[in-house]
Design a protein around this motif. Structure first.
Motif, PDB file in Angstrom:
ATOM      1  N   LEU A  77       6.832 -36.738  99.379  1.00  0.00           N
ATOM      2  CA  LEU A  77       8.381 -37.477  99.530  1.00  0.00           C
ATOM      3  C   LEU A  77       8.082 -38.672  99.945  1.00  0.00           C
ATOM      4  O   LEU A  77       8.604 -39.767  99.073  1.00  0.00           O
ATOM      5  CB  LEU A  77       9.227 -36.755 100.222  1.00  0.00           C
TER       6      LEU A  77
ATOM      7  N   LEU B  44       5.240 -37.146  91.670  1.00  0.00           N
ATOM      8  CA  LEU B  44       6.306 -36.156  91.747  1.00  0.00           C
ATOM      9  C   LEU B  44       5.617 -34.994  91.186  1.00  0.00           C
ATOM     10  O   LEU B  44       5.915 -33.725  91.220  1.00  0.00           O
ATOM     11  CB  LEU B  44       7.432 -36.653  91.268  1.00  0.00           C
TER      12      LEU B  44
ATOM     13  N   LEU C 137      12.090 -31.746  95.431  1.00  0.00           N
ATOM     14  CA  LEU C 137      11.401 -32.650  94.656  1.00  0.00           C
ATOM     15  C   LEU C 137      12.248 -32.912  93.404  1.00  0.00           C
ATOM     16  O   LEU C 137      12.111 -33.692  92.474  1.00  0.00           O
ATOM     17  CB  LEU C 137       9.960 -32.029  94.108  1.00  0.00           C
TER      18      LEU C 137
END
Length: 100
Positions: A55, A87, A100
């Motif tokens: 993240l 991601l 996510l």
């Protein structure tokens, strides 16, 4: 496709910052950004189970543009593609993550 994005996205910071003033430690803005990107990249490679690192790496892309590179054609797109690739890789390691 992801590999193309990663290769393309790694170049916006290269060569940037040569005319920028160095910070207190002699590191230009572009050098600091490249160092941080490398730290995060190594971090997620060595600890793919660490969701927060993924993240942080993705969020870093929002600030990874040195002032000297702003406005350059395609740079913002390249960074967005890099964020997508990060991601996607994170999802491979955390498929059930709702963060996510």
């Amino acid at each position: 496709e992801r590999q193309r994005r990663e290769q393309h996205a790694s170049s916006p910071l290269e060569g940037a910052g040569s005319d920028e003033e160095a910070g207190n430690d002699g590191e230009t803005e572009a050098q600091m950004l490249m160092r941080r990107a490398k730290e995060l990249n190594v971090g997620v490679r060595e600890q793919p189970e660490n969701l927060q690192l993924w993240l942080d790496f993705a969020a870093f892309q929002d600030t990874a543009l040195p002032s000297s590179a702003r406005g350059r054609v395609g740079v913002e797109t390249a960074l967005a593609e890099k964020k997508i690739a990060i991601l996607e890789r994170a999802l491979e390691h955390h498929p059930a993550s709702d963060r996510l």
